[in-house]
Motif scaffolding. Structure first.
Motif, PDB file in Angstrom:
ATOM      1  N   SER A  63      75.341  86.378  48.338  1.00 32.97           N
ATOM      2  CA  SER A  63      75.311  86.986  49.668  1.00 32.97           C
ATOM      3  C   SER A  63      73.918  87.393  50.109  1.00 32.97           C
ATOM      4  O   SER A  63      73.750  87.863  51.219  1.00 32.97           O
ATOM      5  N   LEU A  64      72.925  87.220  49.246  1.00 34.41           N
ATOM      6  CA  LEU A  64      71.589  87.693  49.585  1.00 34.41           C
ATOM      7  C   LEU A  64      70.774  86.677  50.356  1.00 34.41           C
ATOM      8  O   LEU A  64      69.871  87.040  51.087  1.00 34.41           O
ATOM      9  N   GLN A  65      71.058  85.374  50.198  1.00 26.81           N
ATOM     10  CA  GLN A  65      70.366  84.372  50.984  1.00 26.81           C
ATOM     11  C   GLN A  65      71.042  84.250  52.332  1.00 26.81           C
ATOM     12  O   GLN A  65      72.257  84.187  52.427  1.00 26.81           O
ATOM     13  N   GLY A  66      70.258  84.207  53.388  1.00 32.37           N
ATOM     14  CA  GLY A  66      70.809  83.976  54.717  1.00 32.37           C
ATOM     15  C   GLY A  66      71.402  85.225  55.324  1.00 32.37           C
ATOM     16  O   GLY A  66      71.309  86.318  54.792  1.00 32.37           O
ATOM     17  N   TYR A 148      65.574  83.795  47.503  1.00 32.29           N
ATOM     18  CA  TYR A 148      65.116  82.560  48.126  1.00 32.29           C
ATOM     19  C   TYR A 148      65.561  81.272  47.431  1.00 32.29           C
ATOM     20  O   TYR A 148      65.384  80.188  47.981  1.00 32.29           O
ATOM     21  N   GLY A 149      66.104  81.356  46.214  1.00 29.23           N
ATOM     22  CA  GLY A 149      66.291  80.160  45.417  1.00 29.23           C
ATOM     23  C   GLY A 149      65.002  79.788  44.701  1.00 29.23           C
ATOM     24  O   GLY A 149      63.988  80.475  44.805  1.00 29.23           O
ATOM     25  N   ARG A 150      65.037  78.680  43.948  1.00 29.29           N
ATOM     26  CA  ARG A 150      63.879  78.267  43.164  1.00 29.29           C
ATOM     27  C   ARG A 150      63.029  77.244  43.911  1.00 29.29           C
ATOM     28  O   ARG A 150      63.476  76.611  44.867  1.00 29.29           O
ATOM     29  N   LEU A 151      61.791  77.103  43.431  1.00 25.29           N
ATOM     30  CA  LEU A 151      60.857  76.114  43.941  1.00 25.29           C
ATOM     31  C   LEU A 151      60.736  74.996  42.912  1.00 25.29           C
ATOM     32  O   LEU A 151      60.550  75.265  41.726  1.00 25.29           O
ATOM     33  N   TYR A 152      60.826  73.729  43.372  1.00 26.39           N
ATOM     34  CA  TYR A 152      60.852  72.576  42.482  1.00 26.39           C
ATOM     35  C   TYR A 152      59.758  71.578  42.850  1.00 26.39           C
ATOM     36  O   TYR A 152      59.509  71.333  44.035  1.00 26.39           O
ATOM     37  N   SER A 218      66.660  81.670  59.782  1.00 28.05           N
ATOM     38  CA  SER A 218      67.500  82.860  59.645  1.00 28.05           C
ATOM     39  C   SER A 218      67.075  83.933  60.646  1.00 28.05           C
ATOM     40  O   SER A 218      65.967  83.906  61.190  1.00 28.05           O
ATOM     41  N   THR A 219      67.946  84.888  60.869  1.00 23.78           N
ATOM     42  CA  THR A 219      67.684  85.946  61.844  1.00 23.78           C
ATOM     43  C   THR A 219      66.965  87.145  61.232  1.00 23.78           C
ATOM     44  O   THR A 219      66.808  88.176  61.884  1.00 23.78           O
ATOM     45  N   SER A 220      66.544  87.028  59.989  1.00 26.15           N
ATOM     46  CA  SER A 220      65.783  88.094  59.345  1.00 26.15           C
ATOM     47  C   SER A 220      64.825  87.487  58.332  1.00 26.15           C
ATOM     48  O   SER A 220      64.895  86.302  58.024  1.00 26.15           O
ATOM     49  N   SER A 221      63.912  88.304  57.838  1.00 28.18           N
ATOM     50  CA  SER A 221      62.965  87.992  56.757  1.00 28.18           C
ATOM     51  C   SER A 221      61.703  87.269  57.204  1.00 28.18           C
ATOM     52  O   SER A 221      60.743  87.175  56.442  1.00 28.18           O
ATOM     53  N   TRP A 222      61.656  86.724  58.424  1.00 26.97           N
ATOM     54  CA  TRP A 222      60.446  86.064  58.911  1.00 26.97           C
ATOM     55  C   TRP A 222      59.486  87.101  59.471  1.00 26.97           C
ATOM     56  O   TRP A 222      59.897  88.039  60.163  1.00 26.97           O
ATOM     57  N   LYS A 223      58.207  86.941  59.194  1.00 22.84           N
ATOM     58  CA  LYS A 223      57.206  87.914  59.603  1.00 22.84           C
ATOM     59  C   LYS A 223      56.751  87.681  61.035  1.00 22.84           C
ATOM     60  O   LYS A 223      57.005  86.640  61.636  1.00 22.84           O
ATOM     61  N   SER A 235      70.518  79.005  58.154  1.00 29.78           N
ATOM     62  CA  SER A 235      69.909  80.192  57.535  1.00 29.78           C
ATOM     63  C   SER A 235      68.683  79.886  56.683  1.00 29.78           C
ATOM     64  O   SER A 235      68.572  80.328  55.526  1.00 29.78           O
ATOM     65  N   ALA A 236      67.734  79.148  57.250  1.00 33.71           N
ATOM     66  CA  ALA A 236      66.499  78.838  56.526  1.00 33.71           C
ATOM     67  C   ALA A 236      65.645  80.083  56.375  1.00 33.71           C
ATOM     68  O   ALA A 236      65.300  80.746  57.358  1.00 33.71           O
ATOM     69  N   LEU A 237      65.296  80.397  55.138  1.00 36.62           N
ATOM     70  CA  LEU A 237      64.482  81.566  54.836  1.00 36.62           C
ATOM     71  C   LEU A 237      63.030  81.157  54.587  1.00 36.62           C
ATOM     72  O   LEU A 237      62.759  80.054  54.121  1.00 36.62           O
TER      73      LEU A 237
END
Length: 298
Positions: A63-66, A148-152, A218-223, A235-237
């Motif tokens: 529930s934390l992403q998006g 955010y998930g992982r970076l690959y 997404s509607t939050s987390s962007w600066k 819901s792209a973060l």
């Protein structure tokens, strides 16, 4: 930006991180894509190699992403402001039991969160830098994997060692390949890494590439007031990335997603969304950068 202990050097296979690898250390950063900050604290847009062919256009109970509310056991539909019916659901990754939100946009069903699978079968142990996986949490902070998930790297995203399928085997830095589509890559069973053209289909479904970024963010987390409308529940973060020189950069300002489409032996295409631009972009980026992965249902 925060620099990790040593420079990372990735080649065609995930096992390149092992001590037995003959990969050379100290691959240079890509100056053209490194973000810079002005005296006001705002990030400046890096130069990208953009595609001229694109004309259109987690954890358990994750529930934390998006920003959307999803049930872990139900599928629901709602209409966005344009009257388009959006279908939400969930899926489970049988490898580690993580639950991901999903969303159907047009004819495609996407994971509505970034992949957070730690591929621990090939741990990284390179010149003293160790990791449980050939993927990373932003700033090496486990809380950022949850958020955010992982970076690959592209090789990891393509499953270049053929752990789950042979479709992307041998695809990585320093080599060219002709993968058999769809490429499951590091995605859960029944899902695959999107092609460049499948991202273009997504852009069309949300109204075109010129407005895709604002629609998908997404509607939050962007600066700097860079939040999107998230009209379609994608819901792209703003996850940022890890450069091939070992720098974590651009969290809060950029979202990047790998595609299966190769540009040349050292670069592959990705989508990026930027906090102050309504347009989405397709760019060519070094394969040994580490970016986010969004999986598409087969």
């Amino acid at each position: 930006m925060k620099k990790i202990f040593v420079a990372l050097s990735m080649v065609a296979f995930l096992a390149a991180c092992d001590d037995s690898s003959s990969a050379s250390a100290g691959q240079n950063d890509e100056p053209a894509v490194e973000s810079s900050f002005s005296s006001s604290g705002k990030v400046t847009e890096p130069a990208e190699v953009t595609s001229s062919s694109s004309s259109v256009d987690s954890v358990s109970s994750s529930s934390l992403q998006g920003d959307k509310n999803f049930s872990s056991s139900s599928v629901a539909s709602s209409s966005n402001s344009a009257g388009n019916v959006i279908t939400y659901g969930t899926m489970a990754d049988s490898r580690d039991g993580q639950i991901y939100k999903t969303v159907t946009i047009g004819t495609q069903t996407w994971m509505a969160e970034n992949l957070n699978y730690a591929y621990t079968d090939v741990p990284c142990n390179y010149i003293g830098y160790t990791s449980d996986s050939t993927s990373w949490c932003y700033d090496n902070d486990p809380a950022n994997c949850t958020k955010y998930g992982r970076l690959y790297t592209w090789a990891a995203a393509m499953d270049s060692v053929g752990t789950w399928s042979n479709n992307g085997k041998g695809c990585g830095y320093g080599s060219t390949c002709s993968p058999t589509l769809p490429v499951r890559g590091i995605c859960p069973e029944g899902w695959h890494l999107p092609t460049k053209s499948e991202f273009e289909t997504l852009f069309t479904a949300v109204g075109g590439q010129s407005i895709a970024s604002i629609m998908l963010r997404s509607t939050s987390s962007w600066k700097n007031h860079g939040n999107g409308t998230d009209d379609f529940g994608f819901s792209a973060l703003p996850t940022g990335y890890l450069s091939n020189g070992g720098y974590f950069s651009s969290s809060g300002y950029y979202a990047y997603f790998w595609s299966t489409t190769e540009d040349d032996d050292v670069k592959a295409y990705n989508v990026y969304l930027y906090y102050y631009n309504e347009s989405a972009f397709l760019s060519s980026r070094y394969k040994d950068f580490a970016l986010s992965v969004r999986c598409l249902r087969d």
